[in-house]
Design a protein around this motif. Structure first.
Motif, PDB file in Angstrom:
ATOM      1  N   LEU A 136       0.859  -1.187   0.000  1.00 32.79           N
ATOM      2  CA  LEU A 136       0.000   0.000   0.000  1.00 32.79           C
ATOM      3  C   LEU A 136       0.894   1.236   0.000  1.00 32.79           C
ATOM      4  CD1 LEU A 136      -2.940   1.233   0.502  1.00 32.79           C
ATOM      5  CD2 LEU A 136      -2.311   1.212   2.931  1.00 32.79           C
ATOM      6  N   TRP A 137       0.510   2.234  -0.815  1.00 32.34           N
ATOM      7  CA  TRP A 137       1.234   3.502  -0.884  1.00 32.34           C
ATOM      8  C   TRP A 137       0.281   4.664  -0.631  1.00 32.34           C
ATOM      9  CZ3 TRP A 137       1.895  -0.625  -3.986  1.00 32.34           C
ATOM     10  CH2 TRP A 137       3.183  -1.089  -4.246  1.00 32.34           C
ATOM     11  N   ARG A 138       0.806   5.742  -0.041  1.00 32.99           N
ATOM     12  CA  ARG A 138       0.068   7.003   0.056  1.00 32.99           C
ATOM     13  C   ARG A 138       0.604   7.941  -1.022  1.00 32.99           C
ATOM     14  NH1 ARG A 138       1.444   8.347   4.749  1.00 32.99           N
ATOM     15  NH2 ARG A 138      -0.379   7.603   5.906  1.00 32.99           N
ATOM     16  N   ILE A 139      -0.296   8.672  -1.672  1.00 35.25           N
ATOM     17  CA  ILE A 139       0.114   9.672  -2.658  1.00 35.25           C
ATOM     18  C   ILE A 139      -0.377  11.034  -2.192  1.00 35.25           C
ATOM     19  CG2 ILE A 139       0.368   8.205  -4.686  1.00 35.25           C
ATOM     20  CD1 ILE A 139      -2.491   8.731  -5.431  1.00 35.25           C
ATOM     21  N   GLU A 140       0.477  12.064  -2.350  1.00 31.33           N
ATOM     22  CA  GLU A 140       0.161  13.427  -1.910  1.00 31.33           C
ATOM     23  C   GLU A 140       0.647  14.403  -2.971  1.00 31.33           C
ATOM     24  OE1 GLU A 140       0.986  13.528   2.735  1.00 31.33           O
ATOM     25  OE2 GLU A 140       2.488  12.329   1.664  1.00 31.33           O
ATOM     26  N   ASP A 141      -0.059  15.538  -3.073  1.00 28.65           N
ATOM     27  CA  ASP A 141       0.318  16.516  -4.094  1.00 28.65           C
ATOM     28  C   ASP A 141       0.936  17.787  -3.530  1.00 28.65           C
ATOM     29  OD1 ASP A 141      -1.845  17.831  -3.004  1.00 28.65           O
ATOM     30  OD2 ASP A 141      -2.951  18.021  -4.896  1.00 28.65           O
ATOM     31  N   GLY A 142       1.130  17.849  -2.218  1.00 29.60           N
ATOM     32  CA  GLY A 142       1.712  19.044  -1.625  1.00 29.60           C
ATOM     33  C   GLY A 142       0.720  20.165  -1.375  1.00 29.60           C
ATOM     34  N   HIS A 143      -0.557  19.947  -1.709  1.00 30.83           N
ATOM     35  CA  HIS A 143      -1.589  20.956  -1.499  1.00 30.83           C
ATOM     36  C   HIS A 143      -2.708  20.425  -0.586  1.00 30.83           C
ATOM     37  CE1 HIS A 143       0.252  23.438  -4.594  1.00 30.83           C
ATOM     38  NE2 HIS A 143       0.262  22.381  -5.389  1.00 30.83           N
TER      39      HIS A 143
ATOM     40  N   GLY B  13       6.053   1.371 -13.188  1.00 30.18           N
ATOM     41  CA  GLY B  13       4.885   1.151 -12.363  1.00 30.18           C
ATOM     42  C   GLY B  13       4.226   2.465 -11.967  1.00 30.18           C
ATOM     43  N   LEU B  14       3.032   2.374 -11.424  1.00 25.69           N
ATOM     44  CA  LEU B  14       2.287   3.585 -11.069  1.00 25.69           C
ATOM     45  C   LEU B  14       2.985   4.460 -10.024  1.00 25.69           C
ATOM     46  CD1 LEU B  14      -1.354   2.179 -11.066  1.00 25.69           C
ATOM     47  CD2 LEU B  14      -0.360   3.785 -12.711  1.00 25.69           C
ATOM     48  N   PRO B  15       3.567   3.886  -8.948  1.00 25.53           N
ATOM     49  CA  PRO B  15       4.256   4.763  -8.001  1.00 25.53           C
ATOM     50  C   PRO B  15       5.370   5.571  -8.659  1.00 25.53           C
ATOM     51  CG  PRO B  15       3.851   2.633  -6.988  1.00 25.53           C
ATOM     52  CD  PRO B  15       3.502   2.491  -8.433  1.00 25.53           C
ATOM     53  N   ALA B  16       6.150   4.934  -9.528  1.00 25.99           N
ATOM     54  CA  ALA B  16       7.245   5.638 -10.201  1.00 25.99           C
ATOM     55  C   ALA B  16       6.714   6.695 -11.156  1.00 25.99           C
ATOM     56  CB  ALA B  16       8.120   4.635 -10.946  1.00 25.99           C
ATOM     57  N   MET B  17       5.669   6.375 -11.899  1.00 32.32           N
ATOM     58  CA  MET B  17       5.115   7.342 -12.854  1.00 32.32           C
ATOM     59  C   MET B  17       4.520   8.546 -12.145  1.00 32.32           C
ATOM     60  SD  MET B  17       3.366   5.209 -15.965  1.00 32.32           S
ATOM     61  CE  MET B  17       4.367   4.242 -17.119  1.00 32.32           C
ATOM     62  N   LEU B  18       3.820   8.310 -11.041  1.00 34.40           N
ATOM     63  CA  LEU B  18       3.224   9.425 -10.303  1.00 34.40           C
ATOM     64  C   LEU B  18       4.305  10.283  -9.639  1.00 34.40           C
ATOM     65  CD1 LEU B  18       0.171   7.523  -8.834  1.00 34.40           C
ATOM     66  CD2 LEU B  18       0.075   9.403 -10.480  1.00 34.40           C
ATOM     67  N   THR B  19       5.371   9.652  -9.181  1.00 28.68           N
ATOM     68  CA  THR B  19       6.499  10.403  -8.634  1.00 28.68           C
ATOM     69  C   THR B  19       7.107  11.295  -9.707  1.00 28.68           C
ATOM     70  OG1 THR B  19       7.001   8.673  -7.006  1.00 28.68           O
ATOM     71  CG2 THR B  19       8.772  10.204  -7.569  1.00 28.68           C
ATOM     72  N   ALA B  20       7.237  10.767 -10.911  1.00 24.43           N
ATOM     73  CA  ALA B  20       7.798  11.545 -12.020  1.00 24.43           C
ATOM     74  C   ALA B  20       6.912  12.732 -12.384  1.00 24.43           C
ATOM     75  CB  ALA B  20       7.998  10.640 -13.237  1.00 24.43           C
TER      76      ALA B  20
ATOM     77  N   THR C  48       4.611   7.438  -1.060  1.00 18.42           N
ATOM     78  CA  THR C  48       5.289   6.823   0.076  1.00 18.42           C
ATOM     79  C   THR C  48       4.675   5.468   0.349  1.00 18.42           C
ATOM     80  OG1 THR C  48       5.596   9.029   1.048  1.00 18.42           O
ATOM     81  CG2 THR C  48       5.968   7.110   2.489  1.00 18.42           C
ATOM     82  N   ARG C  49       5.503   4.447   0.394  1.00 14.97           N
ATOM     83  CA  ARG C  49       4.966   3.132   0.745  1.00 14.97           C
ATOM     84  C   ARG C  49       4.697   3.085   2.245  1.00 14.97           C
ATOM     85  NH1 ARG C  49       6.921  -2.997  -1.036  1.00 14.97           N
ATOM     86  NH2 ARG C  49       5.328  -4.042   0.249  1.00 14.97           N
ATOM     87  N   VAL C  50       3.480   2.711   2.614  1.00 12.41           N
ATOM     88  CA  VAL C  50       3.100   2.664   4.024  1.00 12.41           C
ATOM     89  C   VAL C  50       2.870   1.249   4.506  1.00 12.41           C
ATOM     90  CG1 VAL C  50       2.153   4.988   4.027  1.00 12.41           C
ATOM     91  CG2 VAL C  50       0.664   3.081   3.442  1.00 12.41           C
TER      92      VAL C  50
END
Length: 282
Positions: A26-33, A266-273, A279-281
């Motif tokens: 499981l990963w959390r994704i955040e946009d800084g806003h 993968g999706l985590p890498a693409m979204l990071t880019a 962040t993997r939780v």
């Protein structure tokens, strides 16, 4: 097929034993806003029910505002089967033994015998559809009704379930493949069925993304054209939609096959880019 258990929820349809404990990634994704969401790697079928709702996963689900999945109507097997039948239909196709290389014919014959089919049974079916049909024989113990995707959808409650793809679009990826690539797919199914069994479900249950990434580098996904259509291209499209849902404040809980989370494509890498914090939780 064992690898398809990570990749495609439509590839398989089957008293389950006691549930098996799982601690999937499981990963959390955040946009800084102030916007957040989650990525959850699923498995599409299992030989028994799975206890996948760890405290971290359960907490993410409860906080989410929308559920994003590959296909939303997985429980409607009749509708999915009708979509498959419509797209799979063909006429005058040659026997399957003529659609694979000579070196693959003994393994194909063994798979046909195991599945109860004859070489000429697929004259009215596209090669890709014959491949997916035979893939069931390579995963006879797996039951899509135990798939985690279905369980996530069932847990949605009043939250919207948003399809990233849908059954017609997903099967349409196969249907649009050139015949040469469809035959590569068939060859990959035959080779997978003949290969020694590996505990890929065990890798999912323990969240072993390194092992899952290794699987995305072999078999059908080692073929560059198939990889682009079935893996990289899909992840690219999905990552854009996930980022939009996140930035719109939808708090998306994204539940797709665990293979789609693996590696630099993968999706985590693409979204990071794309500038998001992933962040993997668990």
């Amino acid at each position: 097929m064992r690898r398809f258990g990570y990749l495609l929820p439509l590839a398989l349809f089957a008293c389950s034993p006691a549930p098996r404990q799982a601690h999937p990634a499981l990963w959390r994704i955040e946009d800084g806003h102030g916007h957040e969401g989650w990525l959850f790697g699923t498995i599409h079928s299992s030989d028994r029910p799975l206890e996948w709702r760890t405290p971290a996963v359960d907490g993410a689900l409860k906080q989410s505002g929308a559920i994003l999945v590959e296909v939303g109507n997985l429980a409607d097997e009749a509708d999915v089967a009708a979509t498959f039948a419509r797209l799979a239909r063909s006429e005058g196709e040659p026997p399957l033994s003529r659609r694979v290389a000579a070196k693959d014919r003994p393994a194909l014959a063994a798979l046909l015998e195991k599945s109860g089919h004859a070489d000429g049974d697929f004259a009215a079916m596209d090669t890709w559809a014959a491949a997916l049909t035979l893939a069931r024989a390579g995963s006879e113990d797996a039951d899509a009704r135990n798939g985690v995707d279905r369980a996530v959808i069932a847990s949605a409650g009043r939250r919207p379930v948003v399809e990233l793809e849908g059954a017609a679009a997903q099967l349409g990826l196969f249907d649009a493949l050139p015949e040469s690539e469809q035959r590569d797919l068939l060859a990959a199914v035959v080779a997978e069925a003949a290969a020694p069994d590996r505990d890929l479900a065990g890798s999912w249950r323990t969240g072993d993304m390194k092992a899952i990434e290794q699987e995305t580098r072999s078999g059908l996904l080692a073929d560059p054209e198939l990889r682009e259509v079935l893996f990289t291209g899909r992840n690219r499209r999905w990552s854009g939609r996930i980022a939009q849902a996140l930035e719109a404040g939808q708090k998306p809980f994204v539940a797709v096959g665990a293979a789609h989370m693996a590696g630099p494509q993968g999706l985590p890498a693409m979204l990071t880019a794309q500038g998001l914090t992933v962040t993997r939780v668990e």
